[in-house]
Design an enzyme around this catalytic site. Structure first.
Site, PDB file in Angstrom:
ATOM      1  N   CYS A 116     -25.873 -11.400 -21.829  1.00 49.44           N
ATOM      2  CA  CYS A 116     -25.642 -12.730 -21.264  1.00 49.44           C
ATOM      3  C   CYS A 116     -26.477 -12.996 -20.015  1.00 49.44           C
ATOM      4  O   CYS A 116     -26.358 -14.062 -19.416  1.00 49.44           O
ATOM      5  CB  CYS A 116     -24.155 -12.941 -20.966  1.00 49.44           C
ATOM      6  SG  CYS A 116     -23.580 -12.122 -19.469  1.00 49.44           S
TER       7      CYS A 116
ATOM      8  N   CYS B  19     -27.388  -8.413 -17.279  1.00 47.51           N
ATOM      9  CA  CYS B  19     -26.714  -8.052 -18.526  1.00 47.51           C
ATOM     10  C   CYS B  19     -27.660  -8.304 -19.706  1.00 47.51           C
ATOM     11  O   CYS B  19     -28.290  -9.359 -19.788  1.00 47.51           O
ATOM     12  CB  CYS B  19     -25.441  -8.873 -18.687  1.00 47.51           C
ATOM     13  SG  CYS B  19     -24.677  -8.716 -20.319  1.00 47.51           S
TER      14      CYS B  19
ATOM     15  N   CYS C  61     -22.351  -6.379 -19.655  1.00 46.66           N
ATOM     16  CA  CYS C  61     -21.160  -6.617 -18.839  1.00 46.66           C
ATOM     17  C   CYS C  61     -20.026  -5.736 -19.333  1.00 46.66           C
ATOM     18  O   CYS C  61     -19.801  -5.626 -20.539  1.00 46.66           O
ATOM     19  CB  CYS C  61     -20.697  -8.072 -18.972  1.00 46.66           C
ATOM     20  SG  CYS C  61     -21.824  -9.284 -18.317  1.00 46.66           S
TER      21      CYS C  61
ATOM     22  N   GLY D  77       0.784  -1.225   0.000  1.00 45.93           N
ATOM     23  CA  GLY D  77       0.000   0.000   0.000  1.00 45.93           C
ATOM     24  C   GLY D  77       0.818   1.277   0.000  1.00 45.93           C
ATOM     25  O   GLY D  77       0.290   2.350  -0.255  1.00 45.93           O
TER      26      GLY D  77
ATOM     27  N   CYS E 261     -18.486 -11.917 -20.523  1.00 43.80           N
ATOM     28  CA  CYS E 261     -19.777 -11.883 -21.213  1.00 43.80           C
ATOM     29  C   CYS E 261     -19.781 -12.857 -22.398  1.00 43.80           C
ATOM     30  O   CYS E 261     -20.728 -13.624 -22.583  1.00 43.80           O
ATOM     31  CB  CYS E 261     -20.060 -10.460 -21.692  1.00 43.80           C
ATOM     32  SG  CYS E 261     -21.769 -10.148 -22.120  1.00 43.80           S
TER      33      CYS E 261
END
Lengths: 187, 283
Positions: free
Chosen positions: B241, B238, B263, B29, B269
């Site tokens: 899909c 979606c 998507c 980080g 997808c």
């Protein structure tokens, strides 16, 4: 300077250092996992793994401290020819090489500053063996816990307590490498 | 083979980047400064991610690039071609087959595995930058773990909007120490940052910073007890899909207000469509 120091480097630096770095990075990202490094033949007493770490990470920007037996003419010449890295005192180094006993005391190495904790030394410790048993390790890079036979549990506890300051360690033995960053808790 | 060095960058540059990556992994980080190079593409096109990818790629890798989840947008196509040309690596669009994935602003829907590396393109690596413009001050704030300002910002969101309105680049805390910008991924992706088996590397070229998350690192999104973090998404399936659990893009399809949700992860997808899933807008 004899011609021996001219030998033993990477024959194809771009590809061999790329492959070597992936091993080195995996080691640092996953403490106490063992990775095999090859393609370098450094002069004794440097191990193959330590030699590969040197060739992969060190250059004129990284002062190196050689502790104990590795501070010999053959190793110095080899480092100078292959990397150009300056040899320096422990308190100024970016990388240090040697056995655990020779590297003592750890307190002399730079541990970074609170604003720049990355300005700290990385110690490459030559070990008689890398054993995945003994002290219990937890922290980033370790799923539950890992085990590694560290040379001195309390030294690593002191190091981890300084986080985010501290030293990062590679352990080498022959062509094998493992790592223990400052973020790892050792019990 | 090409006249370029492997993966374009010279060896000294790669060593410098590699050392920064290792320090980044050791201090999860924390933003490690590095001497970012000028790349043959403009800032904002992923120069940081490209430099990190160049430093980690090996000839054996299979490389995937996504831009907002898509493999077929300009940014993704050009970076993929860049490494095909300069590193000679194999490329793929399938998440599961890729060993190194460079991403702009998404984490793939498919779970990542231990052998994979995810490289993020980061525009502004400093999460505190829009609150405090001075680097000298933000550096001090990180060193003192002084992150009150960030919580004030999230609180102001709540007082103005009734909820935390930050929807992307949602700040996270790494291993209870450093507050980190996860790059402008939607907050929907934030939970995937934590405890991932893959190595996650972040490169900011213009801002000259590299940071990292080792595998299995605890990453928590900042929130309040009475306003817990909510990884929201558009409340639709979606259109192509029918996936209910993927992050969706809203696409305007005509000039009469028509729209569809699809998507954002094109590989996810397509794989679902090939497996026979069909949404209401599928042809």
């Amino acid at each position: 300077m004899d011609t021996q120091s001219l030998e033993g480097g990477f024959s194809n630096p771009a590809l061999q250092s790329a492959t070597a770095f992936r091993g080195v990075m995996e080691a640092m990202a996953r403490p106490a996992t063992v990775h095999v490094l090859q393609d370098a033949q450094p002069p004794a007493p440097l191990s193959v793994a330590a030699g590969v770490v040197l060739l992969t990470l060190c250059d004129t920007d990284t002062p190196i401290y050689l502790a104990g037996d590795v501070d010999c003419c053959a190793v110095r010449d080899w480092i100078t020819f292959h990397t150009g890295a300056p040899i320096c005192a422990a308190s100024d180094c970016a990388y240090a090489f040697g056995t655990w006993e020779a590297l003592m005391p750890l307190s002399v190495f730079p541990i970074g500053t609170s604003e720049y904790p990355d300005r700290s030394a990385t110690l490459v410790v030559e070990m008689p063996e890398l054993r995945l048993e003994g002290a219990t390790l937890t922290g980033p890079g370790i799923q539950d816990e890992a085990h590694f036979a560290v040379p001195d549990v309390s030294a690593f506890q002191t190091n981890a307590a300084q986080f985010p300051l501290g030293l990062d360690f590679f352990f080498t033995c022959g062509d094998r490498l493992a790592a223990l960053p400052r973020s790892t808790e050792v019990r | 083979m090409t006249d370029y060095n492997f993966a374009y960058l010279d060896e000294q540059t790669k060593r410098m980047i590699r050392r920064a990556i290792l320090k980044g992994l050791a201090i999860p980080g924390y933003q490690v400064p590095f001497a970012s190079r000028e790349m043959p593409m403009p800032y904002g096109w992923g120069t940081g991610g490209v430099q990190v990818s160049a430093a980690v790629l090996t000839p054996e890798d299979r490389f995937k690039v996504i831009d907002q989840g898509a493999d077929d947008t300009t940014n993704a196509v050009s970076i993929r071609k860049f490494f095909e040309h300069t590193a000679g690596v194999a490329t793929t669009t399938k998440t599961a087959e890729a060993t190194v994935i460079q991403t702009r602003h998404r984490i793939p829907e498919a779970d990542l595995g231990e052998g994979q590396i995810l490289v993020y393109q980061v525009p502004i690596p400093e999460p505190l930058r829009f609150l405090e413009p001075r680097e000298s001050e933000t550096r001090k704030m990180h060193s003192l773990e002084e992150y009150g300002l960030m919580h004030v910002k999230l609180y102001e969101d709540i007082s103005r909007h009734g909820h935390i309105a930050t929807a992307y680049a949602y700040p996270v805390k790494v291993e209870a120490r450093y507050v980190m910008d996860p790059s402008p991924i939607p907050k929907f992706d934030n939970p995937k940052l934590s405890n991932s088996p893959a190595i996650q590397l972040f490169g900011a070229g213009r801002e000259q910073r590299i940071y990292a998350l080792p595998p299995y690192t605890r990453v928590t999104s900042l929130d309040f007890e009475d306003h817990p973090f909510d990884p929201s998404k558009a409340d639709h399936p979606c259109g192509l899909c029918a996936a209910e659990d993927s992050y969706l893009d809203e696409v305007i399809v005509d000039d009469a207000g028509g729209r569809m949700f699809v998507c954002s992860d094109t590989d996810f997808c397509e794989a679902r469509q090939n497996a026979g899933h069909k949404g209401k807008d599928a042809a």
